[in-house]
Scaffold this motif. Structure first.
Motif, PDB file in Angstrom:
ATOM      1  N   ILE A  56       0.834  -1.204   0.000  1.00  0.00           N
ATOM      2  CA  ILE A  56       0.000   0.000   0.000  1.00  0.00           C
ATOM      3  C   ILE A  56       0.871   1.257   0.000  1.00  0.00           C
ATOM      4  O   ILE A  56       0.635   2.195  -0.759  1.00  0.00           O
ATOM      5  CB  ILE A  56      -0.960   0.008   1.210  1.00  0.00           C
ATOM      6  CG1 ILE A  56      -2.014  -1.089   1.053  1.00  0.00           C
ATOM      7  CG2 ILE A  56      -1.618   1.362   1.389  1.00  0.00           C
ATOM      8  CD1 ILE A  56      -2.843  -1.331   2.300  1.00  0.00           C
ATOM      9  N   VAL A  57       1.890   1.263   0.839  1.00  0.00           N
ATOM     10  CA  VAL A  57       2.772   2.429   0.940  1.00  0.00           C
ATOM     11  C   VAL A  57       3.534   2.640  -0.369  1.00  0.00           C
ATOM     12  O   VAL A  57       3.638   3.770  -0.867  1.00  0.00           O
ATOM     13  CB  VAL A  57       3.751   2.273   2.126  1.00  0.00           C
ATOM     14  CG1 VAL A  57       4.823   3.349   2.110  1.00  0.00           C
ATOM     15  CG2 VAL A  57       2.998   2.298   3.438  1.00  0.00           C
ATOM     16  N   LEU A  58       4.053   1.565  -0.950  1.00  0.00           N
ATOM     17  CA  LEU A  58       4.807   1.698  -2.197  1.00  0.00           C
ATOM     18  C   LEU A  58       3.915   2.161  -3.350  1.00  0.00           C
ATOM     19  O   LEU A  58       4.319   3.010  -4.144  1.00  0.00           O
ATOM     20  CB  LEU A  58       5.487   0.372  -2.545  1.00  0.00           C
ATOM     21  CG  LEU A  58       6.614  -0.053  -1.599  1.00  0.00           C
ATOM     22  CD1 LEU A  58       7.130  -1.440  -1.970  1.00  0.00           C
ATOM     23  CD2 LEU A  58       7.738   0.956  -1.595  1.00  0.00           C
ATOM     24  N   LYS A  59       2.704   1.630  -3.435  1.00  0.00           N
ATOM     25  CA  LYS A  59       1.773   2.052  -4.480  1.00  0.00           C
ATOM     26  C   LYS A  59       1.394   3.523  -4.295  1.00  0.00           C
ATOM     27  O   LYS A  59       1.297   4.279  -5.245  1.00  0.00           O
ATOM     28  CB  LYS A  59       0.525   1.176  -4.476  1.00  0.00           C
ATOM     29  CG  LYS A  59       0.758  -0.192  -5.050  1.00  0.00           C
ATOM     30  CD  LYS A  59      -0.497  -1.039  -4.982  1.00  0.00           C
ATOM     31  CE  LYS A  59      -0.225  -2.458  -5.427  1.00  0.00           C
ATOM     32  NZ  LYS A  59      -1.387  -3.332  -5.251  1.00  0.00           N
ATOM     33  N   SER A  60       1.187   3.911  -3.050  1.00  0.00           N
ATOM     34  CA  SER A  60       0.828   5.291  -2.750  1.00  0.00           C
ATOM     35  C   SER A  60       1.961   6.249  -3.132  1.00  0.00           C
ATOM     36  O   SER A  60       1.717   7.337  -3.639  1.00  0.00           O
ATOM     37  CB  SER A  60       0.503   5.426  -1.264  1.00  0.00           C
ATOM     38  OG  SER A  60       0.261   6.753  -0.931  1.00  0.00           O
ATOM     39  N   ASN A  64       0.157   9.640  -8.225  1.00  0.00           N
ATOM     40  CA  ASN A  64       0.150  11.102  -8.236  1.00  0.00           C
ATOM     41  C   ASN A  64      -0.985  11.660  -7.389  1.00  0.00           C
ATOM     42  O   ASN A  64      -1.113  12.867  -7.250  1.00  0.00           O
ATOM     43  CB  ASN A  64       0.025  11.622  -9.671  1.00  0.00           C
ATOM     44  CG  ASN A  64       1.293  11.371 -10.457  1.00  0.00           C
ATOM     45  OD1 ASN A  64       2.367  11.312  -9.879  1.00  0.00           O
ATOM     46  ND2 ASN A  64       1.166  11.205 -11.748  1.00  0.00           N
ATOM     47  N   LYS A  65      -1.817  10.782  -6.870  1.00  0.00           N
ATOM     48  CA  LYS A  65      -2.929  11.223  -6.035  1.00  0.00           C
ATOM     49  C   LYS A  65      -2.403  11.464  -4.618  1.00  0.00           C
ATOM     50  O   LYS A  65      -2.022  10.539  -3.921  1.00  0.00           O
ATOM     51  CB  LYS A  65      -4.031  10.176  -5.982  1.00  0.00           C
ATOM     52  CG  LYS A  65      -4.663   9.882  -7.319  1.00  0.00           C
ATOM     53  CD  LYS A  65      -5.704   8.799  -7.170  1.00  0.00           C
ATOM     54  CE  LYS A  65      -6.284   8.416  -8.515  1.00  0.00           C
ATOM     55  NZ  LYS A  65      -7.243   7.317  -8.399  1.00  0.00           N
ATOM     56  N   SER A  66      -2.378  12.702  -4.231  1.00  0.00           N
ATOM     57  CA  SER A  66      -1.947  13.019  -2.878  1.00  0.00           C
ATOM     58  C   SER A  66      -2.730  14.213  -2.371  1.00  0.00           C
ATOM     59  O   SER A  66      -3.328  14.957  -3.145  1.00  0.00           O
ATOM     60  CB  SER A  66      -0.446  13.312  -2.835  1.00  0.00           C
ATOM     61  OG  SER A  66      -0.158  14.464  -3.585  1.00  0.00           O
TER      62      SER A  66
END
Length: 81
Positions: A56-60, A64-66
């Motif tokens: 999850i962390v790596l995908k996040s 570009n969604k932040s």
């Protein structure tokens, strides 16, 4: 609490002497804990993080969604006020 990490080559004369000295002076002393690790074992060993969480962390991080959060108004910047 202070953590000190040392890399000691136990095959050298100085490394053997340091290990012997540290075991003599610090074994069974309250407030000091000696943890022996082998860097090779650490690399091969289990990751202490849940693999799903890591994914999850790596995908996040790649996404570009932040959302930028204002530390002075956390609830408002999340739209929860």
């Amino acid at each position: 609490m202070t953590t000190i990490i040392l890399k000691i080559n136990e095959r050298t004369k100085a490394g053997k002497a340091f290990m012997a000295m540290s075991e003599t002076f610090f074994k069974n002393v309250e407030g000091i804990e000696i943890i022996e690790t082998d860097s090779k074992k650490l690399k091969k060993g289990k990751n202490k993080y849940n693999p799903e969480f890591v994914d999850i962390v790596l995908k996040s991080a790649k996404s570009n969604k932040s959302k930028e959060i204002n530390p002075n108004d956390i609830w408002g910047s999340l739209g929860l006020k």
